[in-house]
Design an enzyme around this catalytic site. Sequence first.
Site, PDB file in Angstrom:
ATOM      1  N   PRO A 108      40.653  36.078  42.803  1.00 20.18           N
ATOM      2  CA  PRO A 108      41.352  36.251  44.326  1.00 20.18           C
ATOM      3  C   PRO A 108      41.133  33.981  44.850  1.00 20.18           C
ATOM      4  CG  PRO A 108      38.732  36.064  44.217  1.00 20.18           C
ATOM      5  CD  PRO A 108      38.638  36.411  43.529  1.00 20.18           C
ATOM      6  N   GLY A 109      41.482  33.555  43.352  1.00 21.63           N
ATOM      7  CA  GLY A 109      41.698  32.037  43.266  1.00 21.63           C
ATOM      8  C   GLY A 109      40.159  30.655  43.907  1.00 21.63           C
ATOM      9  N   ASP A 129      47.569  37.415  37.285  1.00 24.93           N
ATOM     10  CA  ASP A 129      46.616  38.056  37.361  1.00 24.93           C
ATOM     11  C   ASP A 129      46.801  40.139  37.470  1.00 24.93           C
ATOM     12  OD1 ASP A 129      42.998  38.687  38.169  1.00 24.93           O
ATOM     13  OD2 ASP A 129      44.217  39.930  38.446  1.00 24.93           O
ATOM     14  N   ASP A 156      50.221  41.078  33.158  1.00 26.58           N
ATOM     15  CA  ASP A 156      48.751  41.408  32.002  1.00 26.58           C
ATOM     16  C   ASP A 156      49.114  39.737  31.013  1.00 26.58           C
ATOM     17  OD1 ASP A 156      47.819  41.216  29.774  1.00 26.58           O
ATOM     18  OD2 ASP A 156      47.664  43.081  29.695  1.00 26.58           O
ATOM     19  N   CYS A 229      31.630  35.816  33.239  1.00 22.67           N
ATOM     20  CA  CYS A 229      29.989  35.385  33.890  1.00 22.67           C
ATOM     21  C   CYS A 229      28.941  35.956  33.699  1.00 22.67           C
ATOM     22  CB  CYS A 229      29.961  35.535  35.738  1.00 22.67           C
ATOM     23  SG  CYS A 229      31.227  36.788  35.997  1.00 22.67           S
TER      24      CYS A 229
HETATM   25  C1  LIG Z   1      36.470  36.527  37.130  1.00 23.04           C
HETATM   26  S1  LIG Z   1      37.719  37.219  37.856  1.00 23.04           S
HETATM   27  C2  LIG Z   1      38.811  35.743  38.194  1.00 23.04           C
HETATM   28  C3  LIG Z   1      38.565  35.061  38.890  1.00 23.04           C
HETATM   29  C4  LIG Z   1      38.746  33.967  39.660  1.00 23.04           C
HETATM   30  N1  LIG Z   1      39.836  33.512  38.658  1.00 23.04           N
HETATM   31  C5  LIG Z   1      38.882  32.634  40.772  1.00 23.04           C
HETATM   32  O1  LIG Z   1      37.396  31.667  40.188  1.00 23.04           O
HETATM   33  O2  LIG Z   1      38.705  33.438  41.839  1.00 23.04           O
HETATM   34  C6  LIG Z   1      38.880  38.042  36.656  1.00 23.04           C
HETATM   35  C7  LIG Z   1      40.151  38.825  36.939  1.00 23.04           C
HETATM   36  O3  LIG Z   1      41.258  38.924  35.694  1.00 23.04           O
HETATM   37  C8  LIG Z   1      41.352  39.847  36.104  1.00 23.04           C
HETATM   38  N2  LIG Z   1      42.719  40.390  35.132  1.00 23.04           N
HETATM   39  C9  LIG Z   1      42.035  41.698  34.607  1.00 23.04           C
HETATM   40  N3  LIG Z   1      42.816  42.058  33.152  1.00 23.04           N
HETATM   41  C10 LIG Z   1      43.693  41.496  33.322  1.00 23.04           C
HETATM   42  C11 LIG Z   1      45.104  41.193  32.684  1.00 23.04           C
HETATM   43  N4  LIG Z   1      44.754  41.284  31.649  1.00 23.04           N
HETATM   44  N5  LIG Z   1      45.646  40.024  32.510  1.00 23.04           N
HETATM   45  C12 LIG Z   1      45.803  38.718  33.394  1.00 23.04           C
HETATM   46  N6  LIG Z   1      44.788  39.842  34.962  1.00 23.04           N
HETATM   47  C13 LIG Z   1      43.568  40.358  34.521  1.00 23.04           C
HETATM   48  C14 LIG Z   1      41.332  40.256  37.234  1.00 23.04           C
HETATM   49  O4  LIG Z   1      42.167  41.660  38.412  1.00 23.04           O
HETATM   50  C15 LIG Z   1      40.499  40.039  38.257  1.00 23.04           C
HETATM   51  O5  LIG Z   1      41.001  39.435  39.281  1.00 23.04           O
END
Ligand SMILES: C[S@@+](CC[C@H](N)C(=O)[O-])C[C@H]1O[C@@H](n2cnc3c(N)ncnc32)[C@H](O)[C@@H]1O
Lengths: 301, 170
Positions: A108-109, A129, A156, A229
């Site tokens: 979520p940014g 995302d 993706d 994480c």
């Molecule tokens: C660890 S979270 C990111 C948190 C974000 N960087 C932050 O600091 O708020 C991982 C994100 O990867 C997204 N995600 C999962 N598979 C993905 C893909 N193949 N391509 C792009 N995003 C993906 C998920 O929807 C999720 O929002």
Amino acid sequence: MEVLDRYEPLIDDFEAFRAACERPLPSVVRVNTIKTEPETARAALEAEGIGVEPCGWHAGLFRLDTQPGANWPYYHGWLHGQEEVSVVPATVLDPDPGDRVWDACAAPGSKTTQLSALMDDRGLLVATDNNLGRISALRSNAERLGVTNVAVTREDARNHSLKPWEAKAYDAALVDVPCSCEGTIRKNPDTLDEWTLEHVEGIAGTQKGILRRAVQTVREGGHVVYSTCTFAPEENEAVLDHVLGAEDCRLVEFDLPLDHVPGVTAFEGETFDESVRKAKRIYPHHNDTGGFFCAKLEVTG
Amino acid sequence: MSDDREHDGQTFVRLPTDPDDRIHEDQPTRDEVLDWWDERFGIGRDYLADYTFWEKGRGKVWAFHADTESPVRVEGLGMSVLRTRGDHWKPTTNAVQRFGHRAERNVIDLTREQAEAFVAGEDQEVPWDGDWGYLIATHDIAGETEPLGVGLYLHGELRSQIPKGRRRDL
Ligand SMILES: C[S@@+](CC[C@H](N)C(=O)[O-])C[C@H]1O[C@@H](n2cnc3c(N)ncnc32)[C@H](O)[C@@H]1O
């Protein structure tokens, strides 16, 4: 919690590690320097009777004695609730104003908005995302924090297209991948209930694909930061090892003013490239935070 | 007018510099947008000169502190800043929170009590002898005068325009 026993061979003080994992996490906010300065934000919080304790290693991070959302400085977009270790990767990438930067898994940014602040909200910041609901949270965070240099797309990240962005390579990319989230156990105590090795191995495939795409889209000499994480070496050092073999890049050293240990070169019979020691593991008992993994790569071709 | 230049609600189209390049009759030009911030609020053209301005859907203007080729099909491009449908253009809450500290006119400074009612979404009677219409509401916090959002001033009343999701009981 038994899941974490598999990491006992990797962790020096396993008792302290386990004890930290059982404690709740402090409430931390990052000051949004697009809109204000740390001192002003601190004064505004204290004027509302909120206890503020600066995190020593980063000028714009405060531990609060309350939840972050319901106060004036938050309303103005001066603050963003963000776990202490989650602030690490953007500081390691450290983009400059005017750079072209890709945040591959952005929603979520928290890190997107931090990257924008480091860029002084200038230069192209592309945030992708694949989850629409999370993208809408990303957009509202970006707007509340006053970010104006971010372009948001649903994609993706493994197939990220440079076409909408004048087909030019990036100066830098942040790859904060989806992972098994073992390091968030202090925030979400039931996070390990669904843990399976199959899931870890499956998601590692996605992580490799996203990191490879990031290396391909960054110019020679540019940097890619990879973060998770989670503790599982399958999702950390093994992903780096794979990408080092498949793409033109190398791991580089970086400073981190938080307690940490180097990446591991062997786990459960697998061995990884020696250079993964340049990556950093942060365990919850090191700095009283969540768990985290961070590596910095330089693109060489 | 080719198909890819028309709005489908998903595509961002850069605002034209030349009025002859409008893709629909009430599309604003870049100059009209810059002039509007200047005339309405005294936010100078220089301050916004590095922004590119885009339209996504009719009358919804976005400001982007970067540039790319137009049109572009993405979820977001910078910040949604302005609605230009109808006679009275309306700035967004986020835009006045971002740019409003530069405003020199049509700014109404509220007391702490008035500010609380304003961010809770309430309408209130406030004395004001300037123009009616959209104003930037501010209040004082930590020694700064900080914009809260947009108010619509009519008949002695300041109507809070804070969107539901941004309202707070503070
Ligand atoms: C660890 S979270 C990111 C948190 C974000 N960087 C932050 O600091 O708020 C991982 C994100 O990867 C997204 N995600 C999962 N598979 C993905 C893909 N193949 N391509 C792009 N995003 C993906 C998920 O929807 C999720 O929002």
